[in-house]
Each structure stands twice: as C-alpha cells, then as structure tokens.
Design an enzyme around this catalytic site. Structure first.
Site, PDB file in Angstrom:
ATOM      1  CE  LYS A  22      -1.702   1.796   3.911  1.00  0.00           C
ATOM      2  NZ  LYS A  22      -1.825   3.234   4.165  1.00  0.00           N
ATOM      3  CG  ASN A  23       2.545   2.611   3.611  1.00  0.00           C
ATOM      4  OD1 ASN A  23       1.441   3.139   3.548  1.00  0.00           O
ATOM      5  ND2 ASN A  23       3.035   2.119   4.739  1.00  0.00           N
ATOM      6  CB  CYS A 118      -4.340   6.546  11.102  1.00  0.00           C
ATOM      7  SG  CYS A 118      -5.059   5.139  10.236  1.00  0.00           S
ATOM      8  NE  ARG A 123       0.747  10.372  10.359  1.00  0.00           N
ATOM      9  CZ  ARG A 123       0.183   9.342   9.728  1.00  0.00           C
ATOM     10  NH1 ARG A 123       0.920   8.418   9.154  1.00  0.00           N
ATOM     11  NH2 ARG A 123      -1.124   9.241   9.652  1.00  0.00           N
ATOM     12  CG  ASP A 309       2.887   1.253   9.604  1.00  0.00           C
ATOM     13  OD1 ASP A 309       2.460   2.057  10.450  1.00  0.00           O
ATOM     14  OD2 ASP A 309       3.003   1.540   8.400  1.00  0.00           O
ATOM     15  NE  ARG A 401      -6.809   5.120   5.437  1.00  0.00           N
ATOM     16  CZ  ARG A 401      -5.743   5.296   6.223  1.00  0.00           C
ATOM     17  NH1 ARG A 401      -5.788   4.968   7.494  1.00  0.00           N
ATOM     18  NH2 ARG A 401      -4.640   5.800   5.728  1.00  0.00           N
TER      19      ARG A 401
END
Length: 423
Positions: A22-23, A118, A123, A309, A401
């Site tokens: 995903k990232n 999230c 951040r 994560d 997600r």
C-alpha cells in the site's frame, strides 16, 4: 457500520498470498504527474486508499484505469493539469500530500490541502515544505492549503538535510528533484523498501537517481520523464501481520511472496519470542518452535529497525507471552490506542507516555472492541483469533484502507472469521 466477528478456534494452516505494498503504491501513483506518457503499475493492492489516490489524481487531470480486478493501475497525465488538490479528497488520507512535489516539478505551482489519515499523532508537513523551499519554492499556508510556487517556474537542485528520516518527505523531494534543474542531494533520507521501489520506478521512467536504500540519495535532474511499467513491491506490513497469525494461534502458514529482506528486524524479534521463520521457494513459512511464546522487548525505529506499523500486531502476540515485554514507540506519539481495547479482552497492559508494558496472561477472552486506526484494527483481529469465545471488532472501515480481503485470507487458513454488515 460493518464489524468483523472472530471466534478463536485453534491452529491455522495453509498459504496466504501477500499483496503489493500500500505505502509503495501510494507513492508510485503520483509519479504519473511527472510525465505525459503512460505509467502502469502491476501487483497493486485493492484498497480504499488506492481508490482515494485514484480519485485525487483524476481530479488533477490524470486518466486512471483499474484493470485485472484492481491489480493493475494504468495511468496517463498527457492533458491539462489542475494544480489544486481539494480538501474533500486530501482529508481522507495522509499520502495525498505526495502530489505536492510532482505538481511543483512539472507545473511550477501547486495548491494542496493539509492531509488527513489515521489519528496516530502529529505528522507535520514542515520537513516537506522546508526541503522544497531549499529547491526554490515559495510556500505559504492559507485557509488550510499549502500554496507553492517555484521561483522562475522551475525547481532547482539543492542539498537537503532532513532532521529525521521521514519517508513521506523523502518521497516528495525525490519526485520533485527528478525534473529540477541541477543536482539534489538528500541527507538523512529514509531507507525503507518503499523508497527503493519508488526510485526503481522513477529510473525506469528516465530519472537519474543513486543511493536509494542508503541515508544519502543523489538525484540529477532531467528535462523530462517517459512512461514505464513497474511491479509494486510486496507489502512488508501485510507480510508481518499475517506472519503473526500462526505465531499467535499455532499451526504453520506460508506467506506467498514474502522475503526476510523486507522484515529482518521483525524476524529477529519473532525468533527471540520462539517463532520459526523459514524461507521457501514461494515465500516464508512460519510456525511456533516449542511451548509458550516468550516475552521480548520492542523499540520501533525507521527501517531497517522494527516497523512502527507492526507494533500493534506485535503487542497482540505478546499479550499471552511468558513474562513481561516492554514496547517503546519512537515514531508516533499516539500509537497505543489499541492497548485499552486489548485490555478489554483480558490483556495486562500499562501505558506510560511512549512506553507500554505487557505482562503475559494465560488466555485472552473474546469481547466487543473498537478499532481506532488501521494497524490497531488488525491487531484486535489477531488477538481475537487466539481468544476464548467471540470477538467483535467495530469500525473496520480503517481496515479497508490497508488490508485487502482479510476475511478471505484468514478463513483460507482455517480461521473462523466473518464480516457482518450494518451492525
């Protein structure tokens, strides 16, 4: 609102295919803004975040076509470009900020709303904007939007020293620098596999990049980039998550497409806890060695350290370990929101600031729990797999997600898990 219901029913056995990252995909997709030729991504994950990025790119003027059940994303940005990324889309996902660098590089201007995502801590965008400012961009914040303009309409190469190894900022500056005039050097760059994957794709498009995977990346700007086809790297977070399923429940599961190179520090902690990880021709095979899981201490760090994560999922494992484990969260300051929910299931967890102390119990017990963010949601599912009775996880829209077909993948190795709609 959907829930996921899990009933602990013993060991898991079989194979789980691991999706594309995903990232990585969320950084690769904005790269289409850098060229007027097609960019095609294969091995793309089928996730709501990918749909959100698709919507954002389409709003900017890109053509995005999803093929092969979403596993291929064919993109082209050959027409007029809209340089304003609207709040209604950007607020849904943190990675939306990754259009800032490409828009500035190609068009010399951009208006990008401050992003959402999230609620795991602040951040800030400062590290992104400070780097772009060194490349000649004038940036100010007005009405919730970053208004950016390149001096003379084109970014210029610069030496950029990051105060910490930010993945998102590395990706943004890396993309921006590909079309900048001159040479850009990023010091204290992030080293994650997703950075290497982005650099590999950009090189296939004609970019001149050296040093990805190290803390110093050098980019020589070129006049234009061309099209390419690129395969998205395996998702190391999904990989680590499903590696924990047989660790928690017992049994033996093979993770198809997995590689120890992606999860080295994580594997070291699993070994210390009494979990065997073996490389196979198809991926990684995981099972418990002997007896009860042993307590281990974990400190989250940038790659190649233990991933933030995977912290929530690791905590789920350690809830029933023999002894006391200490988990230190060094990346995000608000990432223990899953601890109270695990406590509802009988876990013994004390949180003080950025440190959680987990004293193992003999057994977790099923309970109704609430997901607070993406990784927390899957940690509660893992805990439910080993708990006595039924666990009902609410707010699972977070899960969509970052994890595709969770119910299908876990039920395929013997888990009793189902998605319940509208309850």
């Amino acid at each position: 609102m959907d829930s996921i219901v899990v009933r602990g029913n013993g060991p898991l056995n079989g194979q789980i295919p691991i999706a594309g990252a995903k990232n990585a995909c969320l950084a690769l997709m904005p790269a289409t803004l850098l060229s007027d030729e097609p960019l095609t991504l294969t091995n793309a994950p089928r996730l709501s975040d990918i749909a959100t990025m698709t919507q954002l790119l389409q709003s900017l003027g890109a053509e995005v076509t999803s093929m092969q059940d979403g596993q291929v994303q064919a993109m082209s940005c050959h027409g007029a470009i809209n340089t304003r990324a609207e709040y209604d889309i950007v607020r849904k996902m943190r990675a939306s900020n990754l259009v800032l660098g490409p828009l500035l590089a190609r068009e010399g201007r951009a208006e990008v709303s401050l992003p959402g995502g999230c609620a795991i801590g602040a951040r800030p965008m400062d590290i992104h904007t400070d780097g772009l400012a060194k490349m000649g961009a004038e940036i100010d914040l007005r009405d919730g939007y970053l208004h950016a303009k390149a001096d003379g309409g084109k970014l210029k190469g610069a030496v950029i020293d990051f105060p910490f190894a930010s993945v998102g900022a590395t990706e943004n500056i890396l993309m921006a620098a590909t079309l900048a005039k001159g040479t850009t050097v990023i010091n204290n760059a992030a080293r994650e596999p997703e950075i290497v994957d982005l650099a590999t794709c950009l090189r296939a498009m004609g970019a001149q990049i050296d040093g990805d995977g190290t803390s110093t990346i050098t980019i020589q700007g070129v006049d234009r980039l061309h099209g390419a086809t690129h395969r998205v790297v395996t998702d190391r977070i999904e990989l680590g998550t499903y590696m924990l399923a047989p660790a928690i429940c017992g049994g033996e599961v093979e993770l198809l497409g997995g590689s120890i190179d992606l999860v080295g520090a994580f594997c070291e902690k699993l070994d210390a806890a009494g979990i065997s990880v073996e490389e196979t021709e198809k991926g990684l095979k995981v099972h418990r060695k002997n007896g009860r899981i042993r307590a281990v201490d974990v400190v989250t760090e940038p790659f190649p350290g233990f991933p933030t994560d995977l912290q929530a999922q690791m905590m789920a494992l350690l809830c029933t370990a023999e002894g006391t484990s200490v988990l230190e969260e060094k990346i995000f300051e608000n990432r223990f929101m899953h601890a109270p929910e695990l406590t509802r299931m009988g876990a013994n967890i004390e949180v003080h600031g950025g440190t959680a102390t987990v004293t193992g119990v003999d057994k977790l017990k099923g309970a109704p729990v609430m997901a607070t963010d993406l990784r927390a949601s899957v940690s509660l599912i893992l805990a439910g797999l080993a708990a006595e009775g039924e666990t009902r996880v609410g707010r699972v829209y977070h899960l969509d997600r970052g994890y595709e077909q969770v119910v299908r993948k876990l039920s395929g190795v013997g888990a009793q898990i189902e998605r319940v709609h509208g309850e």
